[in-house]
Design an enzyme around this catalytic site. Structure first.
Site, short mmCIF file in Angstrom:
data_model
loop_
_atom_site.label_atom_id
_atom_site.label_comp_id
_atom_site.label_asym_id
_atom_site.label_seq_id
_atom_site.Cartn_x
_atom_site.Cartn_y
_atom_site.Cartn_z
CG HIS A 60 -1.95 1.17 1.02
ND1 HIS A 60 -3.03 1.13 0.17
CD2 HIS A 60 -1.96 2.41 1.56
CE1 HIS A 60 -3.67 2.29 0.20
NE2 HIS A 60 -3.03 3.09 1.04
CE1 TYR B 83 -1.51 7.95 -0.45
CE2 TYR B 83 -1.27 5.69 0.33
CZ TYR B 83 -2.07 6.79 0.06
OH TYR B 83 -3.41 6.72 0.28
CG HIS C 228 -9.08 1.87 -7.06
ND1 HIS C 228 -9.46 3.14 -6.68
CD2 HIS C 228 -8.02 1.54 -6.28
CE1 HIS C 228 -8.65 3.56 -5.71
NE2 HIS C 228 -7.77 2.62 -5.46
CG PHE C 229 -3.81 -0.69 -9.86
CD1 PHE C 229 -3.42 -0.60 -8.53
CD2 PHE C 229 -2.84 -0.92 -10.82
CE1 PHE C 229 -2.09 -0.73 -8.17
CE2 PHE C 229 -1.50 -1.04 -10.47
CZ PHE C 229 -1.13 -0.95 -9.14
CG HIS C 230 -5.84 0.48 -15.32
ND1 HIS C 230 -6.16 -0.79 -14.88
CD2 HIS C 230 -4.81 0.33 -16.20
CE1 HIS C 230 -5.37 -1.67 -15.49
NE2 HIS C 230 -4.55 -1.03 -16.29
NE ARG D 72 -9.04 -8.17 -7.42
CZ ARG D 72 -8.06 -7.83 -6.60
NH1 ARG D 72 -6.94 -7.34 -7.09
NH2 ARG D 72 -8.18 -7.99 -5.29
NE ARG D 73 -4.94 -10.79 -7.79
CZ ARG D 73 -5.37 -10.54 -6.56
NH1 ARG D 73 -6.40 -11.21 -6.06
NH2 ARG D 73 -4.78 -9.64 -5.82
#
Length: 553
Positions: free
Chosen positions: A220, A224, A371-373, A436-437
């Site tokens: 996580h 950042y 979300h990741f993209h 996903r995956r």
């Protein structure tokens, strides 16, 4: 005055950025293949499978591209703001780059050869070749060598300028590096003491629960590590481009301190669905996760205050008159502004993911991919693109021509359209339940599942169209990078040179305790101990039966 950093430092930064874009090229091509495979429009050859390209896509873009680019950015900015590197700093930076690259090549070769299709998260008990984990370890060690070289440069400057606040770019760089070093402790412990002995057969089993907890201790705050360099551009580069200055030096420094404190002890919010972790510790880390919202909102306030101040100084009147005075024809600004806008829904999605009840709905679905993209793939990546348009010409001494600026606008617009189509489709498909995956999507043409894909946006064709536009945009970016490295005309006079746009930051009212790093490191370690000591010791003392390795590909 537009001063150019020493030639040796420019070469070091350019080499890092070049490797970053080689990884970007391969990683985006793997992403293009993925959307067509999930659309059942492409059949891979026998020697290549979906999970190889999924692993390569995640590792090369999320880890390799971002890290090399960030260090190229840091090297340039630290040399610019603190003065050129000394021979020791330069030597250690090259050593770090070399170790990183050896690890990168090892890991990439093993992924392509089919010996490491364990995805970006490399969850046990999936087991890759032991040399893959060695490659990952070397990559991390290389980044640490690079990090300590930059910290050494900072320390030399501080000794020569006692009682002075360091330049804001250098301060933010050190804060990001501190976050990186602390967060890497988890993945280094997992790789060295769990994965490598297990993968080479020195131990028969692995503690799966512990390995995942150590990964997400790293996983996580890694977000950042990607995001804070983008924030540096938002705080420091954009104000200069729009003709303003940093809104508040103290607020900017405090924001980065808060990220060090609250972005690391939160890994359990990625493990809300996993057994073996007491609900209290999950709850505590969810609370700490929500604390990260505070520096994010502080950043939004500061950046838009800078926009309004600069716009009104240029004659903007009324409630939103300042908005139209911003330099929309400058791709360096427009690209980053669009990236900021994407972070609004991205941040809102993060709040959803960290909430237990809502996470239950979306955890193993395409929502997470979307979300990741819409966080890393747009706010971070597009900010890096905006930096690319000036940093490579700055380092090569070339002019970013008008025709190249037009091409850059096309690249940013197509990236925006492609990401809107693909990530929106992924979010909605995730809410409907699309997994996903997985290489498959339709659960054997089960009728309920097929209904998921009948909408305009809820359709794998839409996702493939978005992915194709993104790949076209990526190839435009690669062309721009190549031109900036080798083909654009050289600047003949100082006025033609591309600048490093670094805004002024007034430090007269900035509290000096913000630069007392030992205080913030100590508080961060204290929070980590509170959040992790008891649950991790329980995972070790009361370990479930270990698992042997599995190769499912």
């Amino acid at each position: 005055m537009n001063t150019v950093i020493p030639k040796q430092d420019r070469l070091l930064a350019l080499t890092n950025i070049t490797v970053a874009y080689i990884a970007f090229l391969i990683g985006t091509f793997c992403g293009l293949l993925q959307v067509f495979i999930r659309n059942n429009a492409l059949q891979l050859p026998a020697w290549l499978d979906y999970y190889q390209i999924l692993t390569a896509h995640g590792v090369l873009l999320a880890l390799i591209f971002t890290t090399y680019f960030i260090f190229g950015f840091f090297i340039t900015g630290m040399s610019k703001s603190l003065g050129g590197f000394g021979p020791k700093v330069r030597s250690f930076s090259w050593i770090g780059f070399t170790v990183m690259t050896i690890g990168t090549v090892m890991a990439t070769v093993l992924i392509i050869s089919g010996d490491a299709s364990v995805l970006y998260t490399f969850y046990a008990p999936l087991k890759a070749s032991g040399w893959y984990y060695v490659g990952l370890a070397l990559f991390i060690v290389g980044t640490w060598i690079n990090s300590f070289a930059l910290i050494g440069h900072y320390i030399v400057w501080k000794k020569q300028n006692r009682n002075e606040m360091s330049p804001l770019f250098a301060y933010m760089t050190v804060a990001t590096i501190i976050l990186w070093i602390i967060c890497c402790l988890g993945v280094v412990a997992a790789v060295l003491f769990q994965f490598i002995p297990w993968a080479f057969g020195w131990t028969d089993t692995i503690n799966v629960e512990l390995s995942r907890a150590l990964f997400w201790y790293f996983g996580h705050p890694l977000v950042y590590f990607w995001l804070l360099p983008a924030y540096m551009a938002w705080y420091l580069i954009i104000p200069k481009i729009i003709g303003g200055k940093v809104f508040s030096d103290a607020l900017a420094r405090l924001t980065f301190i808060l990220f060090i404190l609250f972005s690391i002890p939160v890994g359990f919010h990625h493990q809300l669905t996993e057994p073996g972790i007491n609900g209290f510790w999950k709850f505590l880390q969810v609370i700490l996760t929500f604390m990260v919202i505070i520096p994010s909102l502080m950043t939004a306030f500061s950046i838009f205050a800078t926009f309004e101040t600069a716009g009104r100084k240029k004659g903007g009147t009324g409630l939103f008159g300042w908005f139209f005075k911003l330099p929309w024809k400058d791709i360096r600004f427009t690209s980053v502004f669009i990236a900021m806008l994407f972070f609004i829904p991205g941040g809102a999605g993060g709040i959803i993911n960290a909430s237990f009840q809502l996470n239950e709905l979306v955890h193993n679905t395409m929502w997470i991919v979307g979300h990741f993209h819409i966080t890393v793939g747009t706010p971070v990546a597009m900010t890096f693109m905006g930096i690319t348009f000036w940093i490579i010409p700055y380092l090569t001494g070339r002019k970013f021509t008008k025709s190249m600026q037009k091409l850059a606008f096309i690249q940013i617009i197509t990236w925006t359209i492609g990401m809107l189509l693909m990530s929106t489709s992924q979010h909605i498909l995730g809410l409907l339940g699309a997994p996903r995956r997985t290489a498959y999507t339709n659960y054997g043409d089960y009728p309920v599942v097929l209904d998921w894909f009948n909408g305009v946006l809820t359709n794998h064709v839409t996702m493939a169209i978005g992915g194709t536009i993104l790949f076209f945009s990526a190839m435009l970016l690669i062309f721009i990078v190549f031109q900036s490295l080798f083909a654009l005309p050289k600047a003949k006079i100082a006025e033609e040179m591309t600048e490093f746009p670094l805004a002024e930051s007034e430090t007269e009212n900035t509290p000096k305790f913000l630069e007392k790093w030992w205080i913030w490191i100590a508080i961060s370690l204290f929070l980590i101990i509170i959040a992790y000591a008891i649950p991790l010791s329980g995972m070790i003392q009361h370990a479930p039966p270990g698992s042997p390795g599995f190769k499912t590909w």
